[in-house]
Design an enzyme around this catalytic site. Structure first.
Site, PDB file in Angstrom:
ATOM      1  CB  SER A 262      -0.805   0.006   1.212  1.00 12.04           C
ATOM      2  OG  SER A 262      -0.247   0.338   2.363  1.00 12.04           O
ATOM      3  CE  LYS A 263       0.263   8.582  -0.806  1.00  9.93           C
ATOM      4  NZ  LYS A 263       0.836   9.075   0.638  1.00  9.93           N
ATOM      5  NE  ARG A 264      -1.809   3.704   6.350  1.00  6.02           N
ATOM      6  CZ  ARG A 264      -3.016   2.881   6.016  1.00  6.02           C
ATOM      7  NH1 ARG A 264      -2.607   1.564   5.735  1.00  6.02           N
ATOM      8  NH2 ARG A 264      -4.068   3.470   5.605  1.00  6.02           N
ATOM      9  CG  ASP A 267       3.374   7.529   2.510  1.00  8.77           C
ATOM     10  OD1 ASP A 267       3.933   7.653   1.445  1.00  8.77           O
ATOM     11  OD2 ASP A 267       2.362   7.708   2.557  1.00  8.77           O
ATOM     12  CB  SER A 287       2.095  10.648  -3.615  1.00 14.14           C
ATOM     13  OG  SER A 287       1.033  10.692  -2.533  1.00 14.14           O
TER      14      SER A 287
END
Length: 503
Positions: A262-264, A267, A287
């Site tokens: 996921s994007k998380r 990050d 992003s």
């Protein structure tokens, strides 16, 4: 392959294209090109509530950056257009009506409150509510109502959905190129909604109709669509159409190997999950993208190809043409593919070495004000000396700044290691060796300095370490003789003298 290969990538423009979507697009592209087929982009934008401005252009730009452009799609070779689902709304009602007429679908008038009541009742009995053969005759639909009652509701403008009528007590035999034969008991399937009274189809109906009308031969998509395979094959059969072949790609997993990427995760661990930088039009948040973070598109594509596929050999470096030649869906794994941030850096380092020094020098110069007045040919020579140690162009300055500016400070640990008793005298003597050299070339410098060290029986480290410290400011960097040649005699002597005076 006898049939005309036509594949599609059909993302929703609800935000930036995730790296998993890029992998799906890539596998479709490779398969199409391997079989001299057509790669189609279709924008599935029927959910206008989630539509995001700029997302469609982002998708197209991302595919172009990866060098996997579509052959047919929005505003490009619109042989079976339009290619935006929102512009095809007029097509779907006809097929929903056809399914009703053939008895494969029915009108359902259940309100949200009625369905909630059913769910609550089932939960109270520790059951899961499924709308299908076991209860549909007791619910509010055209199967439980008379023809007249149904027509009266339609005439009155009552809200309705059209549901697919899943068969009872049958076993579906499905085929997937990657996963092989699959058997499904139809009794566990629910009667999915295909069409709503607002005139909009659900994904399931629109997807099937569009794939049929666009003559899609193979549907290559993510594993998350595997639960929909039974319905989609049944819809093809119900409409009397030949179904395409299906291939469901494995999930891309977190670096830990547990759960979907996921994007998380990006990050948290400091790596992008999008091909290009994305600025959210709603809140202005940015992003990171692989392009802006300094990755070469060839490296990203090569890395993504190995997320779930392997060529059956030890080869890991493939250009796009080689990927096309080697790609085979039968060599795609069923198991999820772990995303390894270090591996994509490894690929990027390799592709860095493949870039021309001149091209890299142009980019390097454009990013650093300190290089504005420096001849780009000199910068290109510097790049050739340091790029082997670099993963990104952003690494260049820290690896090479001493080629452009005299070191102002010296690494403390390196200074203690390089400067001992007698070092000052050795460096002073070195200046007297360097100063008379007229042919200030690498080979001459190497011969004269090494000859002096050897003939005087001096330990090489006693000279070379403080010399490197003088030139670089630390004990890093390429060959000292390359550095001396590049910065020239006057600068070399100046730096040796400076380290003598400072340390």
């Amino acid at each position: 392959m006898s049939k005309n290969v036509r594949v599609r990538f059909a993302p929703s423009p609800t935000g930036p294209l995730h790296i998993g979507g890029v992998r799906t697009a890539l596998f479709n592209y490779l398969f199409a090109k391997k079989h001299n087929g057509t790669f189609i982009l279709r924008i599935e934008d029927t959910d206008q509530n989630r539509y995001v401005d700029g997302a469609e252009n982002y998708i197209i730009n991302a595919l172009d950056w990866c060098n996997i452009p579509f052959d047919e799609g929005p505003d490009r070779n619109e042989k079976f257009g339009p290619y935006r689902q929102s512009e095809r709304k007029h097509l779907y009602k006809k097929y929903a009506d056809q399914l009703i007429a053939s008895g494969n679908a029915y009108y359902a008038f259940d309100t949200a409150e009625e369905l909630d009541a059913q769910r609550n009742q089932h939960e109270a009995n520790k059951l899961t509510f499924i709308y299908n053969w076991h209860n549909r005759l007791s619910l509010n639909n055209s199967l439980s109502l008379s023809v007249e009652e149904t027509q009266a509701k339609l005439d009155a403008g009552d809200n309705y959905v059209i549901r697919f009528k899943s068969p009872q007590d049958e076993t579906l035999h499905l085929k997937d190129i990657i996963r092989g034969d699959i058997e499904i008991d139809t009794n566990v399937l629910d009667d999915k909604v295909l069409f709503k009274s607002d005139g909009m189809p659900t994904y399931h109906l629109a997807n099937i109709v569009d794939d049929h009308l666009m003559e899609i031969s193979h549907v290559i998509r993510g594993e998350e669509w595997l639960p929909s395979l039974a319905l989609h094959v049944q819809l093809y059969n119900a409409l009397g159409w030949e179904a395409p072949e299906f291939a469901h790609l494995p999930l891309i997993l977190k670096p830990t190997g547990k759960g979907k990427l996921s994007k998380r995760d990006g990050d948290k661990l400091g790596f992008p999950v999008f091909p290009l930088e994305w600025k959210d039009p709603k809140d202005g948040s940015i992003s990171k993208g692989y392009n802006e973070e300094g990755y070469f598109s060839d490296a990203v594509v090569n890395f993504l190809a190995f997320l779930g596929w392997n060529p059956g050999t030890e080869q890991e470096i493939f250009n796009l043409e080689e990927l096309i030649g080697s790609f085979d869906l039968l060599r795609v794994n069923k198991a999820g593919a772990r995303f390894d941030p270090d591996k994509i850096k490894w690929f990027n380092h390799h592709y860095m070495q493949e870039q021309s020094n001149d091209d890299l020098a142009d980019v390097f110069k454009s990013r650093h004000q300190e290089l504005a007045t420096i001849d780009v040919n000199y910068i290109s020579l510097v790049v050739g000396l340091i790029k082997e140690r670099a993963t990104f162009i952003s690494d260049f300055w820290s690896l090479s700044n001493f080629f452009f500016i005299t070191p102002e400070v010296y690494d403390e640990k390196a200074s203690k290691k390089a400067f001992k008793e007698g070092t000052k005298d050795l460096m002073t003597s070195l200046v007297s060796i360097v100063d008379p050299i007229i042919d200030f070339e690498v080979e001459t410098l190497q011969n004269d300095i090494k000859g002096w060290i050897t003939s005087n029986e001096i330990g090489f480290g006693k000279v070379m370490m403080p010399l490197r410290l003088a030139l670089v400011g630390s004990l890093q960097g390429p060959d000292v003789f390359d550095i001396m040649f590049m910065i020239g005699k006057a600068e070399t002597i100046k730096r040796i003298q400076k380290v003598i005076d400072t340390l």
